[in-house]
Design a protein around this motif. Structure first.
Motif, PDB file in Angstrom:
ATOM      1  N   THR A 151       0.699  -0.963  -0.269  1.00  0.00           N
ATOM      2  CA  THR A 151       0.306   0.241  -0.035  1.00  0.00           C
ATOM      3  C   THR A 151       0.618   0.845   0.349  1.00  0.00           C
ATOM      4  O   THR A 151      -0.202   1.887  -0.479  1.00  0.00           O
ATOM      5  CB  THR A 151      -1.453   0.031   1.653  1.00  0.00           C
ATOM      6  N   VAL A 152       1.996   1.093   0.607  1.00  0.00           N
ATOM      7  CA  VAL A 152       2.922   1.970   0.575  1.00  0.00           C
ATOM      8  C   VAL A 152       3.955   2.544  -0.537  1.00  0.00           C
ATOM      9  O   VAL A 152       3.673   3.456  -0.841  1.00  0.00           O
ATOM     10  CB  VAL A 152       3.869   2.275   1.696  1.00  0.00           C
ATOM     11  N   LEU A 153       4.204   1.392  -0.817  1.00  0.00           N
ATOM     12  CA  LEU A 153       4.933   1.126  -2.563  1.00  0.00           C
ATOM     13  C   LEU A 153       4.159   1.870  -3.679  1.00  0.00           C
ATOM     14  O   LEU A 153       4.390   2.743  -4.917  1.00  0.00           O
ATOM     15  CB  LEU A 153       5.683   0.122  -2.776  1.00  0.00           C
ATOM     16  N   ALA A 154       2.826   1.787  -3.706  1.00  0.00           N
ATOM     17  CA  ALA A 154       2.200   2.179  -4.434  1.00  0.00           C
ATOM     18  C   ALA A 154       1.617   3.351  -4.703  1.00  0.00           C
ATOM     19  O   ALA A 154       1.295   4.107  -5.860  1.00  0.00           O
ATOM     20  CB  ALA A 154      -0.272   1.348  -4.253  1.00  0.00           C
ATOM     21  N   MET A 155       2.060   4.051  -3.785  1.00  0.00           N
ATOM     22  CA  MET A 155       2.374   6.048  -3.678  1.00  0.00           C
ATOM     23  C   MET A 155       3.820   6.437  -4.015  1.00  0.00           C
ATOM     24  O   MET A 155       3.658   8.093  -4.480  1.00  0.00           O
ATOM     25  CB  MET A 155       1.753   6.062  -2.309  1.00  0.00           C
ATOM     26  N   GLU A 156       4.346   5.627  -5.301  1.00  0.00           N
ATOM     27  CA  GLU A 156       5.722   5.282  -5.436  1.00  0.00           C
ATOM     28  C   GLU A 156       6.031   6.644  -4.524  1.00  0.00           C
ATOM     29  O   GLU A 156       6.640   7.841  -4.923  1.00  0.00           O
ATOM     30  CB  GLU A 156       5.550   6.263  -6.268  1.00  0.00           C
ATOM     31  N   PRO A 157       6.872   6.748  -3.521  1.00  0.00           N
ATOM     32  CA  PRO A 157       7.401   7.549  -2.527  1.00  0.00           C
ATOM     33  C   PRO A 157       8.891   7.470  -2.194  1.00  0.00           C
ATOM     34  O   PRO A 157       9.331   6.783  -3.425  1.00  0.00           O
ATOM     35  CB  PRO A 157       7.323   6.597  -1.102  1.00  0.00           C
ATOM     36  N   GLN A 158       9.218   8.450  -2.027  1.00  0.00           N
ATOM     37  CA  GLN A 158      10.748   9.363  -2.269  1.00  0.00           C
ATOM     38  C   GLN A 158      11.498   8.279  -0.833  1.00  0.00           C
ATOM     39  O   GLN A 158      12.469   8.020  -1.432  1.00  0.00           O
ATOM     40  CB  GLN A 158      11.051  10.410  -2.215  1.00  0.00           C
ATOM     41  N   ALA A 159      10.718   8.268   0.565  1.00  0.00           N
ATOM     42  CA  ALA A 159      11.487   7.545   0.855  1.00  0.00           C
ATOM     43  C   ALA A 159      10.215   6.906   1.666  1.00  0.00           C
ATOM     44  O   ALA A 159       9.217   7.013   1.675  1.00  0.00           O
ATOM     45  CB  ALA A 159      12.238   8.626   2.075  1.00  0.00           C
ATOM     46  N   LEU A 160      11.143   5.310   2.291  1.00  0.00           N
ATOM     47  CA  LEU A 160       9.811   4.699   3.845  1.00  0.00           C
ATOM     48  C   LEU A 160      10.616   4.925   4.722  1.00  0.00           C
ATOM     49  O   LEU A 160      11.670   4.802   4.958  1.00  0.00           O
ATOM     50  CB  LEU A 160      10.205   3.212   2.585  1.00  0.00           C
ATOM     51  N   LEU A 161      10.053   5.176   6.034  1.00  0.00           N
ATOM     52  CA  LEU A 161       9.898   5.333   7.301  1.00  0.00           C
ATOM     53  C   LEU A 161       9.770   3.631   7.951  1.00  0.00           C
ATOM     54  O   LEU A 161       8.584   3.764   7.741  1.00  0.00           O
ATOM     55  CB  LEU A 161       9.385   6.412   8.172  1.00  0.00           C
ATOM     56  N   LEU A 162      10.151   2.528   8.606  1.00  0.00           N
ATOM     57  CA  LEU A 162       9.888   1.401   8.197  1.00  0.00           C
ATOM     58  C   LEU A 162       9.910   1.322   9.769  1.00  0.00           C
ATOM     59  O   LEU A 162      11.154   1.242  11.024  1.00  0.00           O
ATOM     60  CB  LEU A 162      10.792   0.923   7.787  1.00  0.00           C
ATOM     61  N   ASP A 163       8.804   1.087  10.085  1.00  0.00           N
ATOM     62  CA  ASP A 163       8.580   1.196  12.691  1.00  0.00           C
ATOM     63  C   ASP A 163       8.117  -0.336  12.762  1.00  0.00           C
ATOM     64  O   ASP A 163       7.512  -0.799  12.413  1.00  0.00           O
ATOM     65  CB  ASP A 163       7.439   1.925  12.892  1.00  0.00           C
ATOM     66  N   GLU A 164       9.227  -0.947  13.066  1.00  0.00           N
ATOM     67  CA  GLU A 164       9.714  -2.001  13.344  1.00  0.00           C
ATOM     68  C   GLU A 164       9.034  -3.565  13.245  1.00  0.00           C
ATOM     69  O   GLU A 164       7.979  -4.196  12.488  1.00  0.00           O
ATOM     70  CB  GLU A 164       9.323  -2.353  14.975  1.00  0.00           C
ATOM     71  N   PRO A 165       8.947  -3.310  11.159  1.00  0.00           N
ATOM     72  CA  PRO A 165       8.665  -4.102   9.804  1.00  0.00           C
ATOM     73  C   PRO A 165       8.266  -5.628  10.523  1.00  0.00           C
ATOM     74  O   PRO A 165       7.621  -6.187   9.609  1.00  0.00           O
ATOM     75  CB  PRO A 165       9.954  -3.726   8.694  1.00  0.00           C
ATOM     76  N   THR A 166       9.300  -6.215  11.092  1.00  0.00           N
ATOM     77  CA  THR A 166       9.580  -7.640  11.434  1.00  0.00           C
ATOM     78  C   THR A 166       8.950  -7.728  12.592  1.00  0.00           C
ATOM     79  O   THR A 166       8.613  -9.048  12.612  1.00  0.00           O
ATOM     80  CB  THR A 166      11.146  -8.251  11.390  1.00  0.00           C
ATOM     81  N   ASN A 167       8.019  -7.576  13.047  1.00  0.00           N
ATOM     82  CA  ASN A 167       7.345  -7.922  14.329  1.00  0.00           C
ATOM     83  C   ASN A 167       6.107  -8.771  13.730  1.00  0.00           C
ATOM     84  O   ASN A 167       5.419  -8.216  13.031  1.00  0.00           O
ATOM     85  CB  ASN A 167       6.560  -6.663  14.560  1.00  0.00           C
ATOM     86  N   ALA A 168       6.256  -9.819  14.202  1.00  0.00           N
ATOM     87  CA  ALA A 168       5.232 -11.169  13.785  1.00  0.00           C
ATOM     88  C   ALA A 168       5.553 -12.116  13.110  1.00  0.00           C
ATOM     89  O   ALA A 168       4.783 -12.531  12.559  1.00  0.00           O
ATOM     90  CB  ALA A 168       3.781 -10.585  13.761  1.00  0.00           C
ATOM     91  N   LEU A 169       6.498 -11.598  12.493  1.00  0.00           N
ATOM     92  CA  LEU A 169       7.374 -12.409  11.113  1.00  0.00           C
ATOM     93  C   LEU A 169       7.802 -13.807  11.799  1.00  0.00           C
ATOM     94  O   LEU A 169       8.196 -13.250  12.122  1.00  0.00           O
ATOM     95  CB  LEU A 169       7.377 -11.585  10.085  1.00  0.00           C
ATOM     96  N   ASP A 170       7.424 -14.166  10.470  1.00  0.00           N
ATOM     97  CA  ASP A 170       8.398 -16.069  10.985  1.00  0.00           C
ATOM     98  C   ASP A 170       9.123 -15.484   9.919  1.00  0.00           C
ATOM     99  O   ASP A 170       9.490 -14.792   8.898  1.00  0.00           O
ATOM    100  CB  ASP A 170       6.709 -16.845  10.513  1.00  0.00           C
ATOM    101  N   THR A 171      10.523 -16.683   9.802  1.00  0.00           N
ATOM    102  CA  THR A 171      11.415 -16.602   9.854  1.00  0.00           C
ATOM    103  C   THR A 171      11.823 -16.200   8.059  1.00  0.00           C
ATOM    104  O   THR A 171      12.761 -15.392   7.176  1.00  0.00           O
ATOM    105  CB  THR A 171      12.520 -17.598  10.144  1.00  0.00           C
ATOM    106  N   LYS A 172      11.283 -17.177   6.728  1.00  0.00           N
ATOM    107  CA  LYS A 172      10.568 -17.273   6.089  1.00  0.00           C
ATOM    108  C   LYS A 172       9.625 -15.819   5.502  1.00  0.00           C
ATOM    109  O   LYS A 172      10.160 -14.879   4.785  1.00  0.00           O
ATOM    110  CB  LYS A 172       9.406 -18.644   5.598  1.00  0.00           C
ATOM    111  N   ASN A 173       9.023 -15.241   6.394  1.00  0.00           N
ATOM    112  CA  ASN A 173       8.895 -13.927   5.976  1.00  0.00           C
ATOM    113  C   ASN A 173       9.635 -12.498   6.072  1.00  0.00           C
ATOM    114  O   ASN A 173       9.584 -12.040   5.317  1.00  0.00           O
ATOM    115  CB  ASN A 173       7.240 -13.506   6.064  1.00  0.00           C
ATOM    116  N   GLU A 174      10.179 -13.175   6.969  1.00  0.00           N
ATOM    117  CA  GLU A 174      10.934 -11.770   7.218  1.00  0.00           C
ATOM    118  C   GLU A 174      12.262 -12.191   6.111  1.00  0.00           C
ATOM    119  O   GLU A 174      12.388 -10.770   5.747  1.00  0.00           O
ATOM    120  CB  GLU A 174      11.728 -12.225   8.266  1.00  0.00           C
ATOM    121  N   ALA A 175      12.734 -13.178   5.595  1.00  0.00           N
ATOM    122  CA  ALA A 175      13.721 -12.835   4.972  1.00  0.00           C
ATOM    123  C   ALA A 175      13.156 -12.572   3.142  1.00  0.00           C
ATOM    124  O   ALA A 175      13.540 -11.974   2.495  1.00  0.00           O
ATOM    125  CB  ALA A 175      14.117 -14.274   4.881  1.00  0.00           C
ATOM    126  N   ARG A 176      11.904 -12.641   3.251  1.00  0.00           N
ATOM    127  CA  ARG A 176      11.053 -12.192   2.210  1.00  0.00           C
ATOM    128  C   ARG A 176      11.034 -10.946   1.839  1.00  0.00           C
ATOM    129  O   ARG A 176      11.349 -10.428   1.204  1.00  0.00           O
ATOM    130  CB  ARG A 176       9.768 -13.138   1.938  1.00  0.00           C
TER     131      ARG A 176
END
Length: 216
Positions: A151-176
């Motif tokens: 949803t954020v990338l659809a806005m074609e941003p110039q920068a990304l602010l990521l707040d704990e993006p790996t919260n609740a992710l398993d190892t596979k999804n974190e790697a992805r």
């Protein structure tokens, strides 16, 4: 080019000691920078101040070379800098994945056909096309996290602010997620409790100590 400049930022929640007490930060185009520090140090607050979602008691916020003070000043900022919240449920609110991703582009004045083309492009780029028609609230935690990024990338941003993006992710999804983020051209300001994730994505680091940012 300096995308974000925070100068001498001070901030305190009502009735509490200052969280930020003269914090300074620069994020350049294409730079990947991590913010570290203990829980409650003010890392998420800094991200929100950058977008005007919270206002400092003193200090200057400059984004894309322009000072930002009034609410109207931040409208442009929020169109071009994307924040991925800690909790995907704070960001996903439409019935289906496609509608959630189309929401931002439609708000920017895209036609429905243009917005749907962006949905397909972003989901294709992220290899998530199989989720397009899924009901958002029925996604797994990892799927929600990836769709939030979409949803954020659809806005074609110039920068990304990521707040704990790996919260609740398993190892596979974190790697992805890491693979996706490493492939992006945008500048990134990262808050993450995972040293391995920080080192792989945004090795430059500033630490919040006593309300100030210190290079480490």
């Amino acid at each position: 080019m300096t995308l974000i400049a925070l100068d001498d930022i001070c901030f305190a929640y009502p009735g509490q000691a200052p969280v930020l007490n003269g914090a300074n930060l620069r994020l350049e185009a294409g730079q990947r920078l991590s913010l570290t520090g203990p829980n409650g140090a003010g890392k998420s607050t800094l991200l929100r101040i950058t977008l005007g979602l919270q206002r400092p008691s003193s200090g200057a916020v400059t984004v894309f070379g322009k000072p930002r003070q009034a609410e109207a000043d931040f409208h442009e900022v929020r169109r071009h800098i994307g924040l991925v919240f800690q909790d995907p449920d704070d960001q996903l609110f439409c019935p289906t994945v496609a509608e959630d991703i189309a929401f931002g582009p439609l708000n920017l004045g895209k036609t429905r056909d243009e917005a749907l083309a962006i949905v397909d492009r972003v989901l294709g780029d992220l290899n998530l096309m199989h989720l397009k028609e899924r009901t958002t609230h029925k996604l797994s935690g990892g799927e929600k996290r990836l769709i939030t990024l979409a949803t954020v990338l659809a806005m074609e941003p110039q920068a990304l602010l990521l707040d704990e993006p790996t919260n609740a992710l398993d190892t596979k999804n974190e790697a992805r997620l890491l693979e996706i983020l490493q492939s992006l051209p945008q500048a990134i300001l990262l808050v993450s409790h995972s040293p391995a994730f920080r080192d792989a994505l945004a090795p430059d680091r500033l630490e919040l100590r006593d309300g100030k940012l210190v290079a480490v």
